[in-house]
Design an enzyme around this catalytic site. Structure first.
Site, short mmCIF file in Angstrom:
data_model
loop_
_atom_site.label_atom_id
_atom_site.label_comp_id
_atom_site.label_asym_id
_atom_site.label_seq_id
_atom_site.Cartn_x
_atom_site.Cartn_y
_atom_site.Cartn_z
N CYS A 106 0.82 -1.20 0.00
CA CYS A 106 0.00 0.00 0.00
C CYS A 106 0.86 1.27 0.00
O CYS A 106 1.69 1.46 -0.87
CB CYS A 106 -0.96 -0.06 1.19
N HIS A 107 0.67 2.14 0.99
CA HIS A 107 1.42 3.39 1.08
C HIS A 107 2.79 3.21 1.73
O HIS A 107 3.56 4.16 1.81
CB HIS A 107 0.61 4.43 1.88
N GLY A 108 3.11 2.01 2.19
CA GLY A 108 4.40 1.77 2.83
C GLY A 108 5.59 2.10 1.94
O GLY A 108 6.69 2.36 2.43
N ALA A 109 5.37 2.12 0.64
CA ALA A 109 6.48 2.42 -0.29
C ALA A 109 7.03 3.83 -0.11
O ALA A 109 8.16 4.10 -0.53
CB ALA A 109 6.03 2.20 -1.74
#
Length: 181
Positions: A106-109
């Site tokens: 998800c947004h962890g990148a």
């Protein structure tokens, strides 16, 4: 595949996507790995849907040397705060420097962009990160799970079964020479 003896670090802070922490945690521990919750601060972190997870270690006290792999759950608030924490960024980068598997969803990148480790890599994420990842030199693809030399990435909680399977596989394989910072 058994992960007995492997130590997996999970790095998150308040606002993480609950299932993106709990599902991979359950997957790696079910295969025999030990899991450690790391956060920038506090005794516990709380997900956006209320899951509370005790913090085992602060990011400023953690070292990639202590672990065999890293998992970065998503959640907009979580990822936005982590990408501003110097200790968390340094920790994430160290896993790449040591060629260790990293799972991100998800947004962890966002934290990987800040760590400077996505240039030349292929990965997926929540679609709103497409431009951010491309601007950082990554090739973004819209697939449920992508594996690139020990970097496992997925888009959303819907992708967790595929993400977990590949995460376990990559941790089981160990270090990847192409996993670099």
């Amino acid at each position: 595949m058994t992960l007995t003896g492997n130590r997996v670090a999970f790095l998150a802070t308040d606002g993480f996507e609950d299932s993106e922490l709990t599902s991979p945690w359950d997957a790696v521990t079910a295969e025999g790995a030990s899991a450690t919750m790391i956060a920038p601060a506090g005794a516990a972190v709380t997900g956006k849907n209320g899951h509370e997870q005790a913090v085992d270690l602060l990011a400023s006290d953690a070292s990639a040397d202590q672990f065999d792999a890293l998992v970065l759950p998503g959640g907009v608030v979580n990822a936005d705060h982590l990408r501003l924490d110097k200790s968390s960024i340094a920790l994430a980068r160290a896993f790449f420097e040591q060629h260790k598997p990293v799972g991100v969803i998800c947004h962890g990148a966002w934290i990987l962009i800040e760590a400077g480790v996505v240039d030349g890599r292929t990965l997926t994420s929540y679609p709103s990160l497409t431009t951010d990842l491309r601007n950082a030199g990554a090739t973004w693809v819209d697939e449920e799970v992508v594996v690139d030399e020990g970097l496992v990435s997925s888009r959303t909680p819907d992708d967790l079964p595929a993400f977990n399977a590949k995460l376990v596989e990559e941790i089981g394989e160990g270090k990847h020479s192409g996993q670099t910072a």
